[in-house]
Design a protein around this motif. Structure first.
Motif, PDB file in Angstrom:
ATOM      1  N   ASP A   4       0.838  -1.192   0.000  1.00  0.00           N
ATOM      2  CA  ASP A   4       0.000   0.000   0.000  1.00  0.00           C
ATOM      3  C   ASP A   4       0.876   1.246   0.000  1.00  0.00           C
ATOM      4  OD1 ASP A   4      -2.226  -1.641   0.185  1.00  0.00           O
ATOM      5  OD2 ASP A   4      -2.453  -1.382   2.347  1.00  0.00           O
ATOM      6  N   LEU A  22     -10.214   6.810  -9.903  1.00  0.00           N
ATOM      7  CA  LEU A  22     -10.157   5.708  -8.942  1.00  0.00           C
ATOM      8  C   LEU A  22     -11.424   5.680  -8.098  1.00  0.00           C
ATOM      9  CD1 LEU A  22      -7.169   5.883  -9.825  1.00  0.00           C
ATOM     10  CD2 LEU A  22      -6.532   5.278  -7.490  1.00  0.00           C
ATOM     11  N   THR A  26     -12.374   1.061  -2.755  1.00  0.00           N
ATOM     12  CA  THR A  26     -11.855  -0.085  -3.510  1.00  0.00           C
ATOM     13  C   THR A  26     -10.391   0.131  -3.883  1.00  0.00           C
ATOM     14  OG1 THR A  26     -14.045  -0.555  -4.438  1.00  0.00           O
ATOM     15  CG2 THR A  26     -12.149  -1.519  -5.566  1.00  0.00           C
ATOM     16  N   ASP A  27     -10.141   1.236  -4.593  1.00  0.00           N
ATOM     17  CA  ASP A  27      -8.773   1.527  -5.025  1.00  0.00           C
ATOM     18  C   ASP A  27      -7.981   2.273  -3.954  1.00  0.00           C
ATOM     19  OD1 ASP A  27      -9.381   0.409  -7.521  1.00  0.00           O
ATOM     20  OD2 ASP A  27     -10.133   2.327  -8.271  1.00  0.00           O
ATOM     21  N   TYR A  28      -8.682   2.981  -3.097  1.00  0.00           N
ATOM     22  CA  TYR A  28      -8.023   3.730  -2.024  1.00  0.00           C
ATOM     23  C   TYR A  28      -9.010   3.992  -0.900  1.00  0.00           C
ATOM     24  CZ  TYR A  28     -10.458   7.931  -3.704  1.00  0.00           C
ATOM     25  OH  TYR A  28     -11.418   8.839  -4.072  1.00  0.00           O
ATOM     26  N   ILE A  37      -3.480   4.211  -0.845  1.00  0.00           N
ATOM     27  CA  ILE A  37      -3.752   3.627  -2.159  1.00  0.00           C
ATOM     28  C   ILE A  37      -3.504   2.121  -2.063  1.00  0.00           C
ATOM     29  CG2 ILE A  37      -3.168   3.674  -4.607  1.00  0.00           C
ATOM     30  CD1 ILE A  37      -2.063   6.513  -4.117  1.00  0.00           C
ATOM     31  N   SER A  38      -4.499   1.337  -2.417  1.00  0.00           N
ATOM     32  CA  SER A  38      -4.467  -0.112  -2.218  1.00  0.00           C
ATOM     33  C   SER A  38      -3.412  -0.797  -3.069  1.00  0.00           C
ATOM     34  CB  SER A  38      -5.841  -0.704  -2.532  1.00  0.00           C
ATOM     35  OG  SER A  38      -5.795  -2.109  -2.598  1.00  0.00           O
ATOM     36  N   ASN A  40      -3.695  -3.706  -4.087  1.00  0.00           N
ATOM     37  CA  ASN A  40      -4.405  -4.464  -5.122  1.00  0.00           C
ATOM     38  C   ASN A  40      -4.569  -3.628  -6.378  1.00  0.00           C
ATOM     39  OD1 ASN A  40      -4.749  -6.770  -3.485  1.00  0.00           O
ATOM     40  ND2 ASN A  40      -6.542  -5.872  -2.511  1.00  0.00           N
ATOM     41  N   TYR A  41      -4.847  -2.330  -6.205  1.00  0.00           N
ATOM     42  CA  TYR A  41      -4.923  -1.438  -7.361  1.00  0.00           C
ATOM     43  C   TYR A  41      -3.542  -1.276  -7.985  1.00  0.00           C
ATOM     44  CZ  TYR A  41      -4.732   2.885  -9.999  1.00  0.00           C
ATOM     45  OH  TYR A  41      -4.471   3.807 -10.973  1.00  0.00           O
ATOM     46  N   THR A  44      -2.301  -3.736 -10.478  1.00  0.00           N
ATOM     47  CA  THR A  44      -2.893  -3.770 -11.819  1.00  0.00           C
ATOM     48  C   THR A  44      -2.149  -2.869 -12.804  1.00  0.00           C
ATOM     49  OG1 THR A  44      -4.441  -1.924 -11.418  1.00  0.00           O
ATOM     50  CG2 THR A  44      -5.160  -4.145 -10.786  1.00  0.00           C
ATOM     51  N   LEU A  45      -1.234  -2.052 -12.296  1.00  0.00           N
ATOM     52  CA  LEU A  45      -0.566  -1.070 -13.138  1.00  0.00           C
ATOM     53  C   LEU A  45       0.566  -1.701 -13.938  1.00  0.00           C
ATOM     54  CD1 LEU A  45      -0.369   1.936 -10.637  1.00  0.00           C
ATOM     55  CD2 LEU A  45      -2.126   1.456 -12.358  1.00  0.00           C
ATOM     56  N   LYS A  50       2.801   6.199 -13.655  1.00  0.00           N
ATOM     57  CA  LYS A  50       1.364   6.442 -13.572  1.00  0.00           C
ATOM     58  C   LYS A  50       1.148   7.692 -12.737  1.00  0.00           C
ATOM     59  CE  LYS A  50      -3.135   5.600 -13.598  1.00  0.00           C
ATOM     60  NZ  LYS A  50      -3.951   5.674 -14.828  1.00  0.00           N
TER      61      LYS A  50
END
Length: 216
Positions: A4, A22, A26-28, A37-38, A40-41, A44-45, A50
């Motif tokens: 995170d 976002l 979910t994302d944060y 900021i998760s 998990n998100y 995905t990058l 970014k």
């Protein structure tokens, strides 16, 4: 996998409305002036950069630039990697030992290496030949010392040329039974010593070893 990312906001009298593109929750997440900021998100990058815009409803909203790097080991020569596995007490798990970049060193005609583990937490039960070993009954041997938690592996192309390792893949797979009862990640590491040689019996000098683990 990334961790995170925590960001501390300085609103300067403005109201934080979210991170553009976002989804909050979910994302944060937001707690006071702290945004998390998760991972998990982040996972995905794509590799690269970014930019994330923190919307405060002003003309020049602050922007956070993230740099995403490849966390996989980079090998200039031969890579020898112990894998990872996960399970629970009493489970049997498989941990591969993988060769990478075999083509960069030409081939592997002989090798020996040693692996250590905690015998109080793991029980090594078998060492089986991987998919890149030809004629393993003749060319591969291994031994498990359960009292010291040591595994030795020896490969030798007994034809001296016809059954070389020529491609990437698993050289062996080690089967462990999980004995530990307290959740943790226990290392499965290479022990000092051992060597790799090519089909001409010349030592391969550019070898990178990457350790593994079992999580339970």
């Amino acid at each position: 996998m990334p961790a995170d990312v925590t960001v501390t906001l300085t609103p300067n009298g403005n109201t934080f409305k979210g991170i553009t593109g976002l989804v909050q929750g979910t994302d944060y997440t937001v707690s006071g002036n702290t945004v998390v900021i998760s991972k998990n998100y982040l996972n995905t990058l794509a590799i690269g950069t970014k930019t994330l815009t923190f919307d405060f409803g002003v003309t020049a909203n602050p922007v956070l630039t993230l740099t995403i790097k490849d966390s996989k080991p980079q090998f200039t020569g031969l890579g020898v990697t112990i894998g990872t596995a996960a399970g629970k007490t009493g489970d049997t798990v498989s941990v591969p030992v993988t060769l990478t970049n075999v083509s960069k060193v030409g081939n592997v005609g002989t090798c020996n290496f040693y692996i250590t583990y905690d015998p109080n937490l793991l029980e090594a039960t078998t060492v089986s030949a991987g998919n890149i070993v030809k004629n393993p009954a003749v060319n591969l041997s291994s031994a498990i010392n359960s009292s010291t938690g040591t595994i030795s592996v020896v490969f030798l192309d007994n034809t001296i040329g016809n059954e070389l390792i020529t491609s990437d893949g698993d050289i062996v797979t080690i089967t462990f039974k999980i004995k530990g009862t307290t959740s943790q990640t226990t290392p499965v590491n290479f022990k000092t010593g051992g060597a790799f040689g090519n089909g001409s019996m010349s030592k391969i000098t550019d070898v990178t070893y990457v350790n593994g683990s079992v999580k339970f």
